[in-house]
Design a protein around this motif. Structure first.
Motif: not given
Length: 108
Positions: A3-4, A22-30
């Motif tokens: 779920x990014x 400026x772009x910030x992206x969070x990548x959820x751990x699996x």
């Protein structure tokens, strides 16, 4: 599937000639329990990307981007499931776009 979460903020300066974003992206751990059988877990990651462009002339646009600005070590979700190849680190790209003509040649 992870779920990014992505958000972008940008602005234009110098009568619209200069654009910065400026772009910030969070990548959820699996975790192991969240992945299909045989798949490997993927840790979370925080990514920051920076983009800028400047219209030098009506027909010339120069641009630069810096992806993964903080040089985070992470895995793209699908890569983590197969080859376990890490994603690219700090990546800098530049471009120069030139338009030679916007006129159509007429038939003589």
């Amino acid at each position: 599937m992870p779920s990014p979460f992505t958000t972008t903020i940008g602005a234009r300066f110098l009568e619209g000639k200069l654009e910065i974003a400026l772009r910030w992206q969070h990548l959820t751990a699996k975790h192991v329990e969240d992945t299909p059988a045989g798949a490997l877990p993927a840790p979370s990651a925080e990514l920051v990307h920076l983009y800028a462009s400047y219209r030098v002339h009506e027909d010339i646009l120069a641009a630069v981007s810096v992806e993964n600005l903080l040089d985070q070590y992470y895995f793209n979700y699908l890569d983590a499931q197969t080859a376990r190849m890490p994603a690219r680190g700090l990546t800098v790209k530049g471009s120069l776009r030139v338009r030679f003509s916007d006129k159509t040649l007429g038939v003589l």
